[in-house]
Design an enzyme around this catalytic site. Structure first.
Site, PDB file in Angstrom:
ATOM      1  N   HIS A 160      -8.463  -1.057  -0.067  1.00 23.92           N
ATOM      2  CA  HIS A 160      -7.340  -2.155  -0.185  1.00 23.92           C
ATOM      3  C   HIS A 160      -8.213  -3.395  -0.692  1.00 23.92           C
ATOM      4  O   HIS A 160      -9.112  -3.701   0.072  1.00 23.92           O
ATOM      5  CB  HIS A 160      -6.715  -2.566   0.838  1.00 23.92           C
ATOM      6  CG  HIS A 160      -5.921  -1.470   1.768  1.00 23.92           C
ATOM      7  ND1 HIS A 160      -4.592  -1.160   1.992  1.00 23.92           N
ATOM      8  CD2 HIS A 160      -6.444  -0.394   2.649  1.00 23.92           C
ATOM      9  CE1 HIS A 160      -4.228  -0.102   2.474  1.00 23.92           C
ATOM     10  NE2 HIS A 160      -5.421   0.456   2.915  1.00 23.92           N
TER      11      HIS A 160
ATOM     12  N   HIS B   3      -5.225  -1.564  -5.204  1.00 26.55           N
ATOM     13  CA  HIS B   3      -5.712  -0.221  -4.236  1.00 26.55           C
ATOM     14  C   HIS B   3      -6.524   0.454  -5.187  1.00 26.55           C
ATOM     15  O   HIS B   3      -6.001   0.996  -6.279  1.00 26.55           O
ATOM     16  CB  HIS B   3      -4.360   0.586  -3.634  1.00 26.55           C
ATOM     17  CG  HIS B   3      -3.768  -0.212  -2.652  1.00 26.55           C
ATOM     18  ND1 HIS B   3      -2.660  -1.151  -2.934  1.00 26.55           N
ATOM     19  CD2 HIS B   3      -4.194  -0.744  -1.342  1.00 26.55           C
ATOM     20  CE1 HIS B   3      -2.287  -1.651  -1.781  1.00 26.55           C
ATOM     21  NE2 HIS B   3      -3.125  -1.553  -0.522  1.00 26.55           N
TER      22      HIS B   3
ATOM     23  N   CYS C   3       0.798  -1.244  -0.072  1.00 31.23           N
ATOM     24  CA  CYS C   3      -0.032   0.042  -0.032  1.00 31.23           C
ATOM     25  C   CYS C   3       0.801   1.318   0.004  1.00 31.23           C
ATOM     26  O   CYS C   3       0.493   2.200  -0.924  1.00 31.23           O
ATOM     27  CB  CYS C   3      -1.162   0.167   1.088  1.00 31.23           C
ATOM     28  SG  CYS C   3      -1.135  -1.238   2.225  1.00 31.23           S
TER      29      CYS C   3
ATOM     30  N   GLN D 219       0.667 -11.217  -3.362  1.00 32.72           N
ATOM     31  CA  GLN D 219      -0.585 -10.871  -3.159  1.00 32.72           C
ATOM     32  C   GLN D 219      -1.013 -10.322  -4.718  1.00 32.72           C
ATOM     33  O   GLN D 219      -0.224  -9.762  -5.358  1.00 32.72           O
ATOM     34  CB  GLN D 219      -0.961  -9.712  -2.191  1.00 32.72           C
ATOM     35  CG  GLN D 219      -0.589  -9.857  -0.740  1.00 32.72           C
ATOM     36  CD  GLN D 219      -0.869  -8.625   0.179  1.00 32.72           C
ATOM     37  OE1 GLN D 219      -0.307  -7.665  -0.216  1.00 32.72           O
ATOM     38  NE2 GLN D 219      -1.439  -8.836   1.180  1.00 32.72           N
TER      39      GLN D 219
ATOM     40  N   ARG E 272       6.905 -11.047   5.384  1.00 30.16           N
ATOM     41  CA  ARG E 272       6.488 -10.727   6.750  1.00 30.16           C
ATOM     42  C   ARG E 272       6.993 -11.959   7.903  1.00 30.16           C
ATOM     43  O   ARG E 272       6.967 -13.171   7.342  1.00 30.16           O
ATOM     44  CB  ARG E 272       4.985 -10.795   6.716  1.00 30.16           C
ATOM     45  CG  ARG E 272       4.373  -9.722   5.889  1.00 30.16           C
ATOM     46  CD  ARG E 272       2.678  -9.732   6.429  1.00 30.16           C
ATOM     47  NE  ARG E 272       1.983  -9.081   5.316  1.00 30.16           N
ATOM     48  CZ  ARG E 272       0.579  -9.082   4.864  1.00 30.16           C
ATOM     49  NH1 ARG E 272       0.000  -9.738   5.712  1.00 30.16           N
ATOM     50  NH2 ARG E 272       0.364  -8.016   4.193  1.00 30.16           N
TER      51      ARG E 272
ATOM     52  N   LYS F  87     -13.714  -3.738   7.114  1.00 28.39           N
ATOM     53  CA  LYS F  87     -13.311  -4.852   6.142  1.00 28.39           C
ATOM     54  C   LYS F  87     -14.289  -5.785   5.728  1.00 28.39           C
ATOM     55  O   LYS F  87     -14.869  -6.136   6.675  1.00 28.39           O
ATOM     56  CB  LYS F  87     -12.201  -5.043   6.200  1.00 28.39           C
ATOM     57  CG  LYS F  87     -11.934  -6.027   7.581  1.00 28.39           C
ATOM     58  CD  LYS F  87     -10.457  -6.515   7.597  1.00 28.39           C
ATOM     59  CE  LYS F  87     -10.116  -7.331   8.838  1.00 28.39           C
ATOM     60  NZ  LYS F  87      -8.709  -7.696   8.856  1.00 28.39           N
TER      61      LYS F  87
ATOM     62  N   ASP G 298      -2.497  -7.957  -5.339  1.00 28.32           N
ATOM     63  CA  ASP G 298      -2.933  -6.597  -4.526  1.00 28.32           C
ATOM     64  C   ASP G 298      -3.624  -5.866  -5.489  1.00 28.32           C
ATOM     65  O   ASP G 298      -3.301  -5.613  -6.634  1.00 28.32           O
ATOM     66  CB  ASP G 298      -1.666  -6.171  -3.581  1.00 28.32           C
ATOM     67  CG  ASP G 298      -2.094  -5.496  -2.475  1.00 28.32           C
ATOM     68  OD1 ASP G 298      -3.338  -5.297  -2.451  1.00 28.32           O
ATOM     69  OD2 ASP G 298      -1.166  -5.062  -1.833  1.00 28.32           O
TER      70      ASP G 298
END
Length: 652
Positions: free
Chosen positions: A525, A399, A348, A395, A377, A479, A397
């Site tokens: 997200h 945004h 992000c 991911q 992580r 979320k 991912d």
RNA sequence: GCUGCUGUAGCUCAGAGGUAGAGCACUCCCUUGGUAAGGGAGAGGUCGAGAGUUCGAUUCUCUCCAGCAGCACCA
């Protein structure tokens, strides 16, 4: 007898109503209906509430009497009574053990104990034996309502601190219900069976011992939890154990080895060495996702792996997430200080950097930005699980930078997108959890109201009623979580969709509105698969290794029956490759039985066997995984059919 | 990270205080066999790592590492 002797009317499932004295118990009601029902009765439902046969009914009500035939109620009672029986057994064998709680869970129950010595697997057998003795005693189950202070005093005297704490944490000052299984007593809401002999003694099994924190709090005592499964009959227990055995065969860690997809090793815990077969799945899936994203109006970007701590300080991760980050210090020549960088745990902040380049207009919104973002992580060691929970992952991912009033529309579009992806990948249904504002949060209640309303409205508009996860939202916004389950029914969050008011603020993202002034965008997200690693793990388990043809790493093996067919095998392989099918030859000097077995174990979806006959006729003998039947077909037809099968669903 | 368990050949597992075995897989030979294991031979192991006890440790003890189950944490 000052008791209220007025009459009440009880209505039964068949619609008939009868009058009883107020305070009548379901046990008495059952007896009044028939002797046999009275014997078979285990509990009742009174106005929708599961009711103990011993509890009085004081007002008009709808009443249904349950027997062991009523699966849902019977399971609940059997499991709950077994929790008590197990706790009694444990305290009879080891009197120094302190009891805590023992709820019913899916397929069984658990009970948490506090005892100096750890339980051993052998102890489970001992406890089971003792439990069977208790069941055989047919001890009566009785219940009483106690005053709080009496209950607290009782448990203090007995040296049961957990029970005392439990009672003290029950809100209000209503009286508490106690249950006895023989002489053994437990604080319990009920309902329960009438005597221990009603529990089928051959339909339960103690499964495992594990640690669990008291009240789920990692700062508190670690208790010992014993898990059991129970059913209303031994056939059902056997079926369940059998199911578990079958599920173990679908474990992605086992299939990953058998299908030669990936491996992991000590030197890189929580990270994956993808073998050619596994990487084939991965890239095929990534190609598919890339096409879907483009079609979904996303722009794809790519951002650095290693980013200076300055950015993480600005984003807030340095404060809130540091213990989960891999930190890399570099001693640069001539530098006054070490450069401190971190591998990105999320994408992000980097996406905001791209958004922040140049001025953005309200006309640019919504801006959907996607990245196959590799994240690292430092997950707690105990959290690692095959390829489903790892330390290095990618991911899908994305945004979405948008205005507040676009949240609902963007959420709706996203749910639609995710639904079509999941459907293509074989998941026609999935669960959605909605997590709303936590206690610790940023932003005004007004903003939270709007964000929560928008997410819920969009979800419901898609025909999905989410499960509520109160207080579980991120500190920056509510979320949606999209949950899939693995082979043995464990939940895994894959997709996610979160509203974020905070990060655009922290990293000072702005756009120019129609009014010519700067405005703050909202960030959504979202990840659809979640991570390729986890999703592939789920895919493997969901399909038991038999992936949809287009995703299968090895699609076709062309196996010769005799070496005279070798040249033709090569021809078949080439024809299939031209048709867009992953085909390989197996011309080893082995019997066809052997080859069929080996490739079946390897989960190859199609085996084409060719011998003298096929060479002669330009045909192939087709055998699909899981089928015994084979069929001889012209090569051209098979190539055309498999070529179609190999086409990803979005390109058909 | 916490509790408990586990770590022996590529895989699945035996084994004992005196420096190791099976089946499958692998290599070679024989076998050309019609849809889930044809036969034979061979090769393969610092018994997770380190320390301690012992005349001697892969076996006992401790520490660490990794894995498994659950908890906590989370995509």
């Amino acid at each position: 007898m000052a008791k209220d002797q007025h009459q009440i009317s009880l209505t039964f499932p068949d619609g008939n109503a009868r009058a009883y004295d107020a305070g009548v118990t379901p046990a008495i009601v059952a007896e009044s209906i028939s002797k046999s029902l009275s014997k078979k009765a285990i509990s009742a439902t009174v106005d929708g509430q599961h009711w103990d046969l011993q509890w009085p009914i004081d007002a008009d009500a709808q009443v249904a009497i349950h027997t062991m035939q009523d699966e849902a109620q019977a399971n609940e009672l059997v499991r709950h009574d077994l929790a008590h029986i197990m706790a009694r057994a444990v305290q009879e064998i080891w009197p120094d053990t302190k009891v805590t709680i023992g709820p019913v869970i899916e397929n069984g129950w658990y009970y948490d104990f506090d005892r100096e010595e750890p339980f051993t697997p052998d102890d489970l057998g001992l406890i089971e034996k003792k439990m069977k003795e208790i069941i055989n005693k047919r001890d009566p189950v009785t219940t009483e309502v106690w005053d709080r202070d009496v209950a607290i005093k009782y448990y203090e005297d007995r040296g049961e601190p957990y029970k005392v704490e439990l009672i003290e944490s029950i809100p209000g000052d209503e009286p508490l219900r106690m249950y006895w299984h023989g002489d053994w007593q437990d604080l319990c809401r009920g309902p329960h069976l009438q005597h221990t002999g009603q529990v089928p003694g051959d339909a339960f099994k103690l499964m495992s011992i594990a640690g669990a924190y008291w009240r789920g709090d990692s700062d508190r005592a670690m208790l010992q939890r014993i898990y059991g499964v129970a059913f209303t009959g031994k056939e059902k227990l056997r079926a369940h154990l059998n199911m578990l055995e079958e599920a173990a065969k679908r474990d992605h860690r086992k299939l990953g080895r058998e299908m030669d997809l990936f491996h992991m090793q000590e030197e890189a815990p929580g990270q994956i060495f993808w073998h050619p077969n596994g990487w084939n799945i991965y890239t095929e899936l990534q190609d598919y996702m890339r096409r879907k994203q483009r079609a979904g109006g996303y722009v794809e970007v790519n951002t650095p792996q290693l980013v200076n701590r300055k950015l993480w300080e600005e984003s807030g991760h340095w404060d809130k997430y540091q213990e989960n980050m891999f930190i890399v210090e570099v001693d640069e020549d001539h530098a006054r200080e070490k450069a401190v960088n971190a591998l990105k745990p999320m994408n992000c902040p980097c996406h905001v950097q791209i958004f922040n380049q140049g001025l953005k207009s309200y006309r640019d919104l919504p801006l959907r930005m996607a990245e196959f973002g590799s994240c690292a992580r430092y997950e707690p060691s105990g959290a690692l699980h095959g390829i489903m929970r790892v330390r290095g992952f990618t991911q899908d991912d994305g945004h979405i930078f948008c205005r507040e009033d676009q949240i609902e529309e963007e959420t709706a579009v996203y749910i639609d997108y995710l639904t079509s992806v999941y459907k293509d990948l074989g998941f026609d249904s999935f669960r959605v959890k909605f997590s709303d504002r936590p206690e610790q949060r940023a932003g005004s209640d007004d903003i939270w109201d709007k964000a929560e309303d928008a997410l819920l409205a969009a979800t419901r508009a898609a025909g999905i009623e989410p499960e509520m996860n109160p207080g579980e939202g991120a500190f920056y916004g509510p979320k949606l979580e999209f949950v899939l389950t693995d082979a043995i029914g464990r939940d895994w969050q894959c997709g996610t969709h979160q509203v974020d008011f905070v990060l655009p603020e922290r990293l000072d993202a702005t756009y120019i509105g129609a009014d010519g002034a700067k405005h703050r965008p909202v960030m959504l997200h979202r990840a659809c698969l979640g991570s390729f690693e986890r999703f592939i793990g789920i895919l493997i388990e969901e399909h038991a290794g038999k992936l949809p043809f287009w995703l299968a790493p090895r699609q076709v093996v062309v196996a010769s029956i005799t070496s005279e067919a070798d040249d033709y095998v090569a021809e078949v392989v080439e024809t299939l490759r031209v048709a867009g099918v992953r085909a390989e030859a197996d011309i080893r000097n082995e019997k066809i039985n052997y080859k069929v077995r080996e490739h079946s174990v390897g989960k190859v979806p199609v085996i084409l066997a060719v011998g003298a006959r096929e060479v002669e006729e330009k045909t192939v003998s087709v055998r699909r995984l899981g089928e015994k039947q084979t069929s001889v077909q012209p090569l051209a037809d098979v190539a055309a059919q498999l070529g179609t099968d190999a086409t990803p669903p979005d390109q058909r």
